[in-house]
Design an enzyme around this catalytic site. Structure first.
Site, PDB file in Angstrom:
ATOM      1  N   ASP A 221       0.852  -1.188   0.000  1.00 44.25           N
ATOM      2  CA  ASP A 221       0.000   0.000   0.000  1.00 44.25           C
ATOM      3  C   ASP A 221       0.888   1.238   0.000  1.00 44.25           C
ATOM      4  O   ASP A 221       1.852   1.330   0.775  1.00 44.25           O
ATOM      5  CB  ASP A 221      -0.918   0.006   1.229  1.00 44.25           C
ATOM      6  CG  ASP A 221      -1.896   1.169   1.193  1.00 44.25           C
ATOM      7  OD1 ASP A 221      -2.968   1.018   0.584  1.00 44.25           O
ATOM      8  OD2 ASP A 221      -1.570   2.230   1.761  1.00 44.25           O
ATOM      9  N   ASN A 229      -2.286  12.830  -3.810  1.00 47.39           N
ATOM     10  CA  ASN A 229      -3.320  13.221  -4.774  1.00 47.39           C
ATOM     11  C   ASN A 229      -3.856  14.606  -4.477  1.00 47.39           C
ATOM     12  O   ASN A 229      -4.020  15.433  -5.382  1.00 47.39           O
ATOM     13  CB  ASN A 229      -4.462  12.203  -4.745  1.00 47.39           C
ATOM     14  CG  ASN A 229      -4.295  11.115  -5.793  1.00 47.39           C
ATOM     15  OD1 ASN A 229      -3.637  11.315  -6.802  1.00 47.39           O
ATOM     16  ND2 ASN A 229      -4.890   9.955  -5.551  1.00 47.39           N
ATOM     17  N   HIS A 234      -3.993  14.506  -9.251  1.00 46.74           N
ATOM     18  CA  HIS A 234      -4.157  13.093  -9.628  1.00 46.74           C
ATOM     19  C   HIS A 234      -3.104  12.637 -10.632  1.00 46.74           C
ATOM     20  O   HIS A 234      -2.784  11.440 -10.697  1.00 46.74           O
ATOM     21  CB  HIS A 234      -5.554  12.871 -10.211  1.00 46.74           C
ATOM     22  CG  HIS A 234      -6.635  12.954  -9.176  1.00 46.74           C
ATOM     23  ND1 HIS A 234      -6.886  11.942  -8.292  1.00 46.74           N
ATOM     24  CD2 HIS A 234      -7.528  13.938  -8.893  1.00 46.74           C
ATOM     25  CE1 HIS A 234      -7.895  12.282  -7.491  1.00 46.74           C
ATOM     26  NE2 HIS A 234      -8.306  13.497  -7.846  1.00 46.74           N
ATOM     27  N   ASP A 238      -1.157   9.226 -10.292  1.00 49.09           N
ATOM     28  CA  ASP A 238      -1.084   8.209 -11.347  1.00 49.09           C
ATOM     29  C   ASP A 238       0.370   7.859 -11.672  1.00 49.09           C
ATOM     30  O   ASP A 238       0.700   6.690 -11.925  1.00 49.09           O
ATOM     31  CB  ASP A 238      -1.783   8.718 -12.612  1.00 49.09           C
ATOM     32  CG  ASP A 238      -3.288   8.796 -12.454  1.00 49.09           C
ATOM     33  OD1 ASP A 238      -3.801   8.232 -11.468  1.00 49.09           O
ATOM     34  OD2 ASP A 238      -3.945   9.422 -13.308  1.00 49.09           O
ATOM     35  N   GLU A 264      -4.655   2.221  -4.413  1.00 47.14           N
ATOM     36  CA  GLU A 264      -3.202   2.332  -4.284  1.00 47.14           C
ATOM     37  C   GLU A 264      -2.570   1.062  -3.719  1.00 47.14           C
ATOM     38  O   GLU A 264      -1.433   1.067  -3.270  1.00 47.14           O
ATOM     39  CB  GLU A 264      -2.834   3.527  -3.394  1.00 47.14           C
ATOM     40  CG  GLU A 264      -3.192   3.404  -1.928  1.00 47.14           C
ATOM     41  CD  GLU A 264      -4.612   3.861  -1.611  1.00 47.14           C
ATOM     42  OE1 GLU A 264      -4.881   4.159  -0.436  1.00 47.14           O
ATOM     43  OE2 GLU A 264      -5.440   3.936  -2.533  1.00 47.14           O
TER      44      GLU A 264
END
Length: 346
Positions: A221, A229, A234, A238, A264
């Site tokens: 994680d 984010n 974002h 990404d 994630e």
């Protein structure tokens, strides 16, 4: 198929010999040619020489060679009606062209067949003129030309359709492979998606028969992913997921499976790996991720991951193993993140 065609012709030729239309030595010669020709082609195909040809079945070569013993046998038939009957048999090999030949090649072989037949008639007329009826021979030659041209055109068309069908099947198979690959890959990262991961898990669980064979399960994680984010956008988030998906597999074995579990989170499957070995590998992965740099993040901004580790045991369901790894992940988060926690045996 080739041998069967020769045997049919041989049987008719033998019947002609039985009726005293031709000497018995002619069927014998035909039989010898049958054995030799088919043995040669069998040898060429068995040894792989046919793979050097565009047509691996060597259809055109077999068709051309088959004309020689047939026309040789027809040459010794004095009765015009018998020769006409044999022409029907001689045309059969042309039908095999539908399996592989183009219309152009088909037509070339047809023209060669007609030329050889006319040459044979001229030789008969020269050596045994009494066995020739000019009117009947012209009629038979004309009928042969018409039939051969029709067979070559229709056969070439059918062969073309078969070729197009083969190409369409190849394109369809390629498309199906691409669709299957798309169905098994995460759209953002390009690695295995949740569906593919569980397929691999199911396969490994079924394969795990020996009690000493272990399967390591790791849930990874990204730490503070929501903050990344919210703070950097974002696009930055990404990029983090893509870079992790790109870098982690580089240090894995071929048998290992790394995929996106959701959001994630990533799932790492390590077949034939003990709990200790899984922990060592997980820590290496964690250290590699911590070294990564990201162009959409400020210089010095590091991304870390927390990892929950568990070992699959045959006595439990695989979902229970994942739950234990997930529980270990929460403990890693509680211990300050950027660490690995191993869940003990159930």
């Amino acid at each position: 198929m080739s041998v069967a065609s020769y045997l049919v012709t041989l049987s008719i030729l033998s019947f002609c010999a039985w009726l005293d239309l031709v000497a018995w030595q002619i069927p014998f010669h035909f039989f010898v040619s049958l054995v030799v020709i088919n043995a040669v082609f069998f040898y060429l195909i068995y040894r792989g020489y046919n793979l050097r040809c565009k047509d691996h079945s060597m259809t055109a070569a077999q068709m051309i060679v088959s004309l020689v013993p047939t026309l040789y046998s027809v040459y010794f038939l004095d009765l015009g009606q018998a020769r006409a009957s044999f022409l029907v048999v001689a045309i059969v090999p042309l039908l095999y062209g539908m399996l592989a030949l183009t219309t152009r090649t088909f037509l070339q072989i047809g023209i060669l067949f007609i030329a050889l037949y006319i040459l044979m008639i001229l030789l008969i007329n020269k050596n045994r003129p009494d066995s020739i009826n000019p009117t009947m021979e012209v009629l038979q030659a004309f009928a042969l030309i018409v039939v051969v041209i029709q067979i070559t055109i229709i056969g070439g068309y059918i062969s073309g359709l078969r070729s197009k069908l083969r190409n369409r099947n190849k394109e369809l198979n390629i498309a199906l492979v691409k669709i299957s690959d798309m169905a098994n890959r995460d759209e953002l990262t390009g690695i295995a998606n949740r569906r593919k991961i569980f397929e691999v898990l199911d396969t490994e669980v079924k394969r795990k028969r020996e009690p000493n064979t272990a399967i390591g399960i790791c849930i990874l994680d990204v730490d503070h992913f929501k903050r990344i984010n919210d703070t950097y956008g974002h696009q930055a988030g990404d990029e983090v997921l893509k870079r992790i998906a790109e870098e982690v597999p580089k240090s894995l074995r071929t048998m290992d499976c790394f995929g996106r579990y959701g959001g994630e989170e990533f799932l790492l499957i390590l077949p034939s790996t003990s709990l200790e070995g899984t922990e060592i590998k997980a820590n290496r992965v964690r250290e590699e991720v911590a070294k990564l740099e990201f162009k959409n993040l400020p210089p010095g901004e590091k991304v870390t991951i927390s990892i929950g580790i568990a070992e699959y045991f045959p006595e439990e369901e695989i979902d229970a193993t994942i739950q234990r790894a997930d529980k270990a992940l929460y403990e890693a988060k509680a211990h300050g993140r950027n660490c690995c926690v191993v869940h003990p045996s159930p």
